[in-house]
Motif scaffolding. Structure first.
Motif, PDB file in Angstrom:
ATOM      1  N   ILE A 616       0.823  -1.205   0.000  1.00 13.45           N
ATOM      2  CA  ILE A 616       0.000   0.000   0.000  1.00 13.45           C
ATOM      3  C   ILE A 616       0.861   1.261   0.000  1.00 13.45           C
ATOM      4  N   LEU A 617       2.127   1.133   0.372  1.00 12.91           N
ATOM      5  CA  LEU A 617       3.043   2.272   0.289  1.00 12.91           C
ATOM      6  C   LEU A 617       3.466   2.566  -1.139  1.00 12.91           C
ATOM      7  N   ASP A 618       3.236   1.642  -2.047  1.00 10.68           N
ATOM      8  CA  ASP A 618       3.646   1.834  -3.434  1.00 10.68           C
ATOM      9  C   ASP A 618       2.410   2.035  -4.301  1.00 10.68           C
ATOM     10  N   PRO A 619       2.082   3.284  -4.677  1.00 12.05           N
ATOM     11  CA  PRO A 619       0.868   3.528  -5.460  1.00 12.05           C
ATOM     12  C   PRO A 619       0.924   2.951  -6.861  1.00 12.05           C
ATOM     13  N   ASP A 620       2.109   2.530  -7.303  1.00 12.77           N
ATOM     14  CA  ASP A 620       2.222   1.952  -8.641  1.00 12.77           C
ATOM     15  C   ASP A 620       1.913   0.459  -8.676  1.00 12.77           C
ATOM     16  N   LEU A 621       1.834  -0.157  -7.501  1.00  9.86           N
ATOM     17  CA  LEU A 621       1.485  -1.564  -7.469  1.00  9.86           C
ATOM     18  C   LEU A 621      -0.006  -1.736  -7.721  1.00  9.86           C
ATOM     19  N   PRO A 622      -0.432  -2.900  -8.229  1.00 10.98           N
ATOM     20  CA  PRO A 622      -1.846  -3.092  -8.532  1.00 10.98           C
ATOM     21  C   PRO A 622      -2.757  -2.779  -7.349  1.00 10.98           C
ATOM     22  N   LEU A 623      -3.689  -1.875  -7.577  1.00 11.18           N
ATOM     23  CA  LEU A 623      -4.794  -1.568  -6.662  1.00 11.18           C
ATOM     24  C   LEU A 623      -4.384  -0.832  -5.390  1.00 11.18           C
ATOM     25  N   SER A 624      -3.110  -0.476  -5.245  1.00 11.52           N
ATOM     26  CA  SER A 624      -2.684   0.105  -3.971  1.00 11.52           C
ATOM     27  C   SER A 624      -3.477   1.351  -3.610  1.00 11.52           C
ATOM     28  N   ALA A 625      -3.598   2.291  -4.553  1.00 10.86           N
ATOM     29  CA  ALA A 625      -4.304   3.538  -4.238  1.00 10.86           C
ATOM     30  C   ALA A 625      -5.752   3.282  -3.865  1.00 10.86           C
ATOM     31  N   LEU A 626      -6.358   2.281  -4.479  1.00 14.57           N
ATOM     32  CA  LEU A 626      -7.746   1.956  -4.163  1.00 14.57           C
ATOM     33  C   LEU A 626      -7.901   1.447  -2.740  1.00 14.57           C
ATOM     34  N   GLU A 627      -6.823   0.943  -2.171  1.00 13.34           N
ATOM     35  CA  GLU A 627      -6.889   0.337  -0.846  1.00 13.34           C
ATOM     36  C   GLU A 627      -6.867   1.360   0.287  1.00 13.34           C
ATOM     37  N   TRP A 628      -6.564   2.614  -0.030  1.00  8.64           N
ATOM     38  CA  TRP A 628      -6.411   3.592   1.042  1.00  8.64           C
ATOM     39  C   TRP A 628      -7.706   3.799   1.813  1.00  8.64           C
ATOM     40  N   GLU A 629      -8.844   3.624   1.166  1.00  8.02           N
ATOM     41  CA  GLU A 629     -10.111   3.788   1.884  1.00  8.02           C
ATOM     42  C   GLU A 629     -10.409   2.601   2.800  1.00  8.02           C
ATOM     43  N   GLU A 630      -9.701   1.504   2.603  1.00  9.01           N
ATOM     44  CA  GLU A 630      -9.892   0.323   3.450  1.00  9.01           C
ATOM     45  C   GLU A 630      -8.939   0.324   4.632  1.00  9.01           C
ATOM     46  N   TRP A 631      -7.688   0.664   4.359  1.00  6.45           N
ATOM     47  CA  TRP A 631      -6.648   0.521   5.380  1.00  6.45           C
ATOM     48  C   TRP A 631      -6.145   1.862   5.897  1.00  6.45           C
ATOM     49  N   GLY A 632      -6.437   2.949   5.189  1.00  2.00           N
ATOM     50  CA  GLY A 632      -5.819   4.231   5.449  1.00  2.00           C
ATOM     51  C   GLY A 632      -4.654   4.437   4.498  1.00  2.00           C
ATOM     52  N   ASN A 633      -4.135   5.660   4.441  1.00  3.68           N
ATOM     53  CA  ASN A 633      -3.031   5.971   3.527  1.00  3.68           C
ATOM     54  C   ASN A 633      -1.741   6.150   4.318  1.00  3.68           C
ATOM     55  N   PRO A 634      -0.903   5.129   4.344  1.00  9.95           N
ATOM     56  CA  PRO A 634       0.337   5.220   5.133  1.00  9.95           C
ATOM     57  C   PRO A 634       1.379   6.129   4.493  1.00  9.95           C
ATOM     58  N   ILE A 635       1.159   6.521   3.238  1.00 14.10           N
ATOM     59  CA  ILE A 635       2.119   7.412   2.589  1.00 14.10           C
ATOM     60  C   ILE A 635       2.037   8.809   3.201  1.00 14.10           C
ATOM     61  N   THR A 636       0.821   9.275   3.432  1.00 12.93           N
ATOM     62  CA  THR A 636       0.621  10.646   3.916  1.00 12.93           C
ATOM     63  C   THR A 636       0.362  10.732   5.414  1.00 12.93           C
ATOM     64  N   ASP A 637      -0.029   9.645   6.038  1.00 15.67           N
ATOM     65  CA  ASP A 637      -0.459   9.686   7.434  1.00 15.67           C
ATOM     66  C   ASP A 637       0.462   8.823   8.298  1.00 15.67           C
ATOM     67  N   PRO A 638       1.292   9.444   9.125  1.00 13.29           N
ATOM     68  CA  PRO A 638       2.220   8.649   9.952  1.00 13.29           C
ATOM     69  C   PRO A 638       1.505   7.763  10.958  1.00 13.29           C
ATOM     70  N   GLU A 639       0.310   8.173  11.412  1.00 10.62           N
ATOM     71  CA  GLU A 639      -0.423   7.325  12.348  1.00 10.62           C
ATOM     72  C   GLU A 639      -0.861   6.031  11.664  1.00 10.62           C
ATOM     73  N   VAL A 640      -1.352   6.139  10.430  1.00  8.01           N
ATOM     74  CA  VAL A 640      -1.733   4.951   9.670  1.00  8.01           C
ATOM     75  C   VAL A 640      -0.510   4.082   9.426  1.00  8.01           C
ATOM     76  N   TYR A 641       0.611   4.726   9.064  1.00  6.66           N
ATOM     77  CA  TYR A 641       1.840   3.968   8.835  1.00  6.66           C
ATOM     78  C   TYR A 641       2.218   3.155  10.074  1.00  6.66           C
ATOM     79  N   GLY A 642       2.229   3.817  11.229  1.00  2.00           N
ATOM     80  CA  GLY A 642       2.615   3.123  12.445  1.00  2.00           C
ATOM     81  C   GLY A 642       1.647   2.016  12.813  1.00  2.00           C
TER      82      GLY A 642
END
Length: 734
Positions: A616-642
C-alpha cells in the motif's frame, strides 16, 4: 499387513519427522531499505518481487519441490478427498434457463470436461405470461431440441494453460455474442464477437479488456472497460462493430487512482449506468441512449461524499431514479427522485422515502422490474430479498415490502438475475445444509416455484448435519457471531478436530452457503466454524467500520476470541484447531499467526495479503491507491503507517514456535502478488523457532482464484483440506 488409506497416511506422516524432512530452500538475503515518516525498514527478501528474474522463478520452483516432498504423505488423502468431491457431483449438469428477449440462456457441464458450455434455445410467446416465463424442462445429459452453442469453454481452452470467461453479452436481436476470455490468469481479457447466425467469429478483436461487457440497444456498439498499469479500471470504451479498434471511443475516463469504476445497462436498457467509487463515497453518471449527444449526466457528485447506487427507470411516464444511499443513514436507505432533481444542489433536491433507515437492517441494494422494486437487505446477519410494487411508490399509498418465506435459521437468499419485463424474479437460495436452489418468485401472487436444487450424489442427507449460530465475547465486550457446522453425531466432549474460517474485510460477509467439498471435512468429524469478524458486513455498516483503518486489529482479535470460544465450548480439542482464510482473509491468517501461534495446529493462508504495508506504500502496485479507503493511507499519514506496521504480518514475524503453515499462491495473481507469501514464508523460516514445516505452494499458471477448470479447482481444495486434516489428525472418515 494391509493398511487402510488413513493408516497409510498416519504411517507416512510419522516418517516425516524433522530429522528425516528435507531441508527447505533458503532465499538469499539482499537488504533493501524502505523509509517513511522517519522509520526505516530493511527488507531482505524484496528481490523476490522481480517476476522476470530467473532466480526468482527457480526459487519458487524449489519451494514447490520442497512442498511436494514434505506433503507427499498426504497424496493418498488428497486423492481420497478429490474423489469424494467428484463422486458427490453430478458432473453432467446444466443451469436453469434464464429468459432474455426471445431466447432461453443456460450453461451445461459434461462429465470429464473442465469447463462449461454456454447455450440457448428459442422462447415462445403464447400470451400467457406465466407459461411464457416458465423455463423449458431440460434434463442433464439429454439433447435439448433446438439448442445452439454460444461458447464451448473446453474448445476455447484447448492447448492453453489457463482459461476463464470474464464477461459476455448478446445483442437485443440475438444475432451477435460478445465474450471476454483470460488465457493467463492475470484477469486481462481478450474480447471477441461471434455471429450466431453463421457461427463465424468476426474480425473484431480487442485485447486487454476488463470485466463487464454490454451492447447498446441498437446493437451497433459493444461497451467494455480498460485497466491501467496498476490494474485499476479507468476507461469505458465503445467499439463499433466492424471498425478498427484504433477508432474505439472513450465514453468515460476516471483519473483518480483511489476510485474504482464499472458500468452496466439500466434494467430497462434506456441508460448506460457508470458507477465510480470507493468504500466510503461514490458517483454515478448516466448516458441516455435516446439522447447520446447530451453526454454523461452526473447524479450526486463525489464531492458530496455520499455512498450510493442508482437505478434510472420510467414510472408512469416520468423518468425516475431509485437511490440506495447512506445520506443521513449509516446502514443505507432507499429513496425515489425525479431525474430532473439532480442538477440542483443536493440540499435543495426532493427525494421521497421508499425504505427508511433502520439501525438493525442493512440495505444492500435496490433494483426494479416493470412492476416492482426488488430489495436486497441484511437482517440478523442474514441476506434476504424483499419486493414491493411500483404502484404508490414513495407515497402514503406505498405497500409494505414482502419477503419470500424460508424455513431455515441460517440461509442466504439473493436475486439471481431477472428480466425487466418478467412477471417473476429469479432467486438463488442456499444454506450450510441445503445445496443451491433456484426459485422463480411470482411478483403478483408471492408464489415460489422451485426450479432446481443442485443434486448431491452419494446419499447426502441434510438431517445428518447441524448448523447453529453461536456468539463469542470479544475482549471489548462485543458479541461475535459464529456459524458452527458439524455432523449430527459429533459429541460435545472436547475431543473433536476443528477448522475456523474467516475473511473480515471490505464489508464482505461470509454468508451461509453449501459446499460439496466441505462435506469431506464434516465427514471426518471436523467442527467447521465461520467467524463473522468485524471488517465484514454481517452486522451492518458499523460492523465494517469497526474493522477497517485504525480499527483493523479488531478483525484479528475477534478471530482469536472466536477460537478461544471454540476451545472452551466443548466442541473442539484445543490442540486440534486449524485456521484458514484467503486474500484479505490471508492477511488475517498472517496476523493471527503472529498474535497467537500456540492456538493453532495449522494455518492455511490462500493467496494471502501478508505484506500489506509494503504494497500500500507503493501507489504503482496493482490496486494500492484503491486500498487507502480500506486501510488508510500510510504514505501521507504517519499514524496509519505506524498502525499498519504494528500488524502487517511480514514485518511482525517474531521468534515464536509457529504451527504448520501452508501459503498457497499464484504466479500470475494481479490482486495479491505471489511475492507477498514468498517473502513471508522466507521470514517465518528465518525467524521462527518451531520445528513444524512451513511451505509455499505456487500455481505457476493460475491467477487469484487458483487454477482454472473445475477438476483443477477440486484438486486445489483437496490439497488445502488434506494439509489441514493431516495437521489436526482427522484423516479418517468418522
Amino acid at each position: 499387513m494391509t493398511h487402510t488409506p488413513a493408516e497409510t497416511v498416519r504411517a507416512s506422516s510419522m516418517a516425516s519427522s524433522p530429522a528425516s524432512r528435507p531441508e527447505p530452500p533458503v532465499a538469499r538475503k539482499v537488504p533493501t531499505e524502505r523509509s517513511h515518516h522517519g522509520d526505516t525498514f530493511v527488507d531482505h527478501y524484496e528481490w523476490l518481487r522481480d517476476k522476470e528474474n530467473p532466480d526468482v522463478v527457480a526459487h519458487l520452483q524449489a519451494e514447490n519441490a520442497y512442498t511436494e516432498a514434505v506433503t507427499a504423505h498426504q497424496q493418498p488423502l488428497r486423492e481420497a478427498i478429490f474423489q469424494e468431491i467428484k463422486n458427490r457431483t453430478q458432473e453432467t449438469d446444466l443451469s436453469v434457463p434464464v429468459r432474455k428477449d426471445g431466447w432461453w440462456y443456460y450453461g451445461r457441464m459434461e462429465e470429464g470436461k473442465q469447463y462449461g458450455i454456454q447455450c440457448r434455445v428459442r422462447a415462445t410467446d403464447t400470451g400467457d405470461p406465466a407459461a411464457d416465463w416458465t423455463p423449458p424442462q431440460v434434463a442433464a445429459g439429454r439433447p435439448v431440441p433446438g439448442e445452439q452453442i454460444l461458447l464451448d469453454g473446453n474448445a476455447e481452452a484447448e492447448g492453453k494453460p489457463f482459461f476463464s470467461l470474464g464477461g459476455s453479452a448478446v445483442t437485443k436481436d440475438g444475432r451477435l455474442y460478445a465474450y471476454a476470455a483470460d488465457y493467463a490468469g492475470d484477469e486481462r481479457f481478450t474480447l471477441r464477437i461471434k455471429d450466431l447466425d453463421t457461427g463465424r467469429l468476426l474480425d473484431d478483436v480487442v485485447e486487454n479488456v476488463f470485466y463487464s461487457l454490454a451492447f447498446d440497444p441498437d446493437d451497433s456498439r459493444v461497451f467494455y472497460t480498460v485497466v491501467d498499469e496498476s490494474w485499476r479500471p479507468y476507461q469505458i470504451k465503445a467499439h463499433t462493430i466492424g471498425t478498427s479498434v484504433d477508432s474505439d471511443v472513450v465514453i468515460y475516463q476516471e483519473d483518480d487512482p483511489a476510485m474504482w469504476m464499472g458500468f452496466e445497462l439500466s434494467a430497462d436498457r434506456r441508460h448506460l449506468v457508470i458507477g465510480i467509487g470507493c468504500s466510503e463515497y461514490s458517483e454515478t453518471r448516466l448516458l441516455d441512449f435516446a439522447d447520446p449527444d447530451a453526454g454523461l449526466q452526473t447524479l450526486i457528485p463525489r464531492s458530496e461524499r455520499v455512498l450510493y447506487d442508482a437505478e434510472p427507470f420510467l414510472l408512469d411516464g416520468a423518468q425516475k431514479v431509485l437511490l440506495t444511499h447512506n445520506k443521513d443513514a449509516v446502514n443505507s436507505m432507499v429513496s425515489l427522485a425525479d431525474l430532473s432533481e439532480f442538477p440542483r444542489p443536493l440540499d435543495a433536491q426532493h427525494w421521497d422515502t421508499v425504505v427508511e433507515h433502520d439501525d438493525g437492517v442493512r440495505v444492500n441494494g435496490a433494483g426494479v422490474t416493470s412492476t416492482h422494486v426488488v430489495l436486497s437487505i441484511r437482517k440478523d446477519t442474514i441476506e434476504r430479498v424483499q419486493v414491493l410494487p411500483l404502484d404508490g411508490l414513495g407515497t402514503a399509498a406505498q405497500a409494505a415490502p414482502v419477503e419470500p418465506d424460508f424455513d431455515e435459521e441460517l440461509f442466504t437468499a439473493g436475486v439471481g438475475g431477472s428480466d425487466y419485463e418478467a412477471p417473476m424474479i429469479r432467486l438463488a437460495y442456499t444454506s450450510f445444509l441445503t445445496p443451491p436452489r433456484i426459485y422463480d418468485y411470482e411478483l403478483a401472487t408471492g408464489t415460489l416455484h422451485l426450479r432446481k436444487e443442485t443434486p448431491v450424489l452419494g446419499g447426502y442427507d441434510p438431517a445428518n448435519y447441524v448448523a447453529e449460530r453461536e456468539w463469542a465475547a470479544a475482549a471489548d465486550g462485543t458479541k461475535i457471531p459464529l456459524s458452527v457446522v458439524r455432523k449430527a453425531t459429533v459429541q460435545r466432549d472436547g475431543s473433536n478436530p476443528a477448522l475456523v474460517y474467516a475473511y473480515g474485510s471490505y464489508e464482505v460477509s461470509m454468508d451461509p452457503a453449501f459446499s460439496t467439498a466441505r462435506l469431506s471435512l464434516l465427514d471426518r468429524g471436523v467442527v467447521y466454524v465461520v467467524a463473522h469478524v468485524r471488517g465484514g458486513g454481517e452486522m451492518g455498516r458499523h460492523w465494517y467500520d469497526d474493522g477497517k483503518k485504525l480499527h483493523k486489529k479488531n478483525t484479528f482479535t475477534d478471530f482469536v476470541d472466536g477460537t478461544d470460544w471454540l476451545a472452551a465450548s466443548g466442541w473442539a480439542d484445543p490442540a486440534r484447531i486449524a485456521a484458514m482464510g484467503g486474500s484479505a482473509g490471508g492477511l488475517l491468517m498472517g496476523a493471527i499467526a503472529n498474535l497467537a501461534p500456540e492456538k493453532y495446529a495449522a494455518i492455511v493462508a490462500q493467496v494471502p495479503f501478508v505484506d500489506a504495508l509494503t504494497s500500500i506504500l507503493d501507489p504503482d502496485l496493482p490496486l494500492s491507491a484503491l486500498e487507502w479507503e480500506e486501510w488508510g493511507n500510510p504514505i501521507t499519514d504517519p499514524e496509519v503507517y505506524g498502525y499498519m506496521k504494528s500488524y502487517s504480518p511480514y514485518e511482525n514475524v517474531r521468534p515464536a514456535a509457529y504451527p504448520k503453515i501452508a501459503a498457497v499462491t499464484s504466479f500470475n495473481d494481479t490482486r495479491v502478488l505471489y511475492v507477498e507469501p514468498a517473502k513471508w514464508v522466507a521470514a517465518l523460516r528465518e525467524t521462527g523457532t518451531g520445528s513444524d514445516p512451513i511451505v509455499l505452494k505456487t500455481e505457476m499458471d493460475a491467477g487469484h482464484g487458483g487454477a482454472s477448470g473445475r477438476y483443477a479447482a477440486w484438486k486445489d481444495r483437496a490439497w488445502d483440506y488434506a494439509f489441514t486434516l493431516d495437521a489436526i489428525d482427522a484423516t479418517e472418515l468418522a
